[in-house]
Enzyme design. Structure first.
Site, mmCIF file in Angstrom:
data_model
loop_
_atom_site.group_PDB
_atom_site.id
_atom_site.type_symbol
_atom_site.label_atom_id
_atom_site.label_comp_id
_atom_site.label_asym_id
_atom_site.label_seq_id
_atom_site.Cartn_x
_atom_site.Cartn_y
_atom_site.Cartn_z
ATOM 1 N N THR A 162 0.831 -1.190 0.000
ATOM 2 C CA THR A 162 0.000 0.000 0.000
ATOM 3 C C THR A 162 0.874 1.253 0.000
ATOM 4 O OG1 THR A 162 -0.150 0.124 2.425
ATOM 5 C CG2 THR A 162 -1.826 -1.174 1.314
ATOM 6 N N VAL A 169 2.033 2.411 3.519
ATOM 7 C CA VAL A 169 2.913 1.546 4.306
ATOM 8 C C VAL A 169 4.084 1.057 3.467
ATOM 9 C CG1 VAL A 169 3.087 -0.607 5.631
ATOM 10 C CG2 VAL A 169 1.028 0.811 5.843
ATOM 11 N N CYS A 170 3.802 0.409 2.354
ATOM 12 C CA CYS A 170 4.849 -0.283 1.591
ATOM 13 C C CYS A 170 5.601 0.596 0.599
ATOM 14 C CB CYS A 170 4.241 -1.469 0.847
ATOM 15 S SG CYS A 170 3.410 -2.623 1.952
ATOM 16 N N ILE A 171 5.089 1.793 0.298
ATOM 17 C CA ILE A 171 5.754 2.681 -0.660
ATOM 18 C C ILE A 171 6.387 3.885 0.030
ATOM 19 C CG2 ILE A 171 5.366 4.259 -2.602
ATOM 20 C CD1 ILE A 171 5.509 1.352 -3.391
ATOM 21 N N PRO A 179 10.177 3.061 1.663
ATOM 22 C CA PRO A 179 11.292 2.825 0.750
ATOM 23 C C PRO A 179 11.553 4.003 -0.189
ATOM 24 C CG PRO A 179 9.446 1.416 0.170
ATOM 25 C CD PRO A 179 9.127 2.041 1.497
#
Length: 195
Positions: A113, A116-118, A121
């Site tokens: 998502t 959260v996931c983008i 990083p």
């Protein structure tokens, strides 16, 4: 144009487009995200741009990367970096090593998502000296507010926000060139012809 992302200086990182995680997305239509993700994948593959896939905790609720992505990028899928749960994939030693091995200073990111996931990083990569573009319409979050706050946070940290069409045009630069012809064909077939 200064800092132009090109096929020769960029790499595509597709992060956690997993079937379970994608079911949590409500900020954007899931079919739009899938279509745009596949356009990015096909474009990178057709032009020889390096591609890196990653997933997190595949045996848990997150599940595998979605089937169409596996089919479009079978080699990249086979070589995907499977993480044990690190939220920021750039902190995973194997993922970071794979990014460094591509020897590209410009990173194009999309994933699920956004909040959260983008976000993490993308910011970590900027702090490490990379130029980063996040393709917003190939990402999504459980809420529109989650998306909005993550996008604002990334932009404030120096991440460039873009869309699939805008990025493909930037990579192509000239539709009559060899790679430009490939890119406009993918864009037309998967997006423009369906408007």
């Amino acid at each position: 144009m200064k800092n132009l992302f090109t096929i020769e200086n960029s790499a595509l990182l597709l992060i956690d487009h997993q079937v379970g995680t994608m079911n949590w997305v409500r900020s954007l239509d899931l079919d739009v995200i899938k279509t745009n993700t596949l356009v990015l994948a096909k474009s990178a593959q057709a032009t020889g741009m390096p591609i890196l896939l990653t997933s997190s905790m595949e045996t848990q609720a997150q599940g595998l990367l979605f089937a169409e992505l596996q089919q479009v990028l079978p080699d990249a899928y086979k070589d995907r970096i499977q993480r044990e749960g690190q939220v920021d994939c750039m902190t995973d030693q194997n993922f970071r090593a794979a990014v460094e091995a591509m020897q590209r200073n410009n990173l194009i990111m999309a994933g699920i998502t956004t909040d959260v996931c983008i976000v993490y990083p993308a910011i970590t990569a900027v702090e490490a000296g990379y130029q980063v573009q996040v393709v917003v319409d190939a990402c999504g979050s459980p809420t529109k507010l989650g998306d909005e706050i993550a996008l604002r946070r990334m932009e404030k940290a120096g991440v460039i926000l873009t869309t699939t069409n805008q990025l493909i045009a930037e990579l192509g630069q000239n539709w009559s060139s060899v790679n430009g012809s490939k890119l406009i064909a993918i864009l037309f077939e998967d997006i423009l012809s369906k408007l």
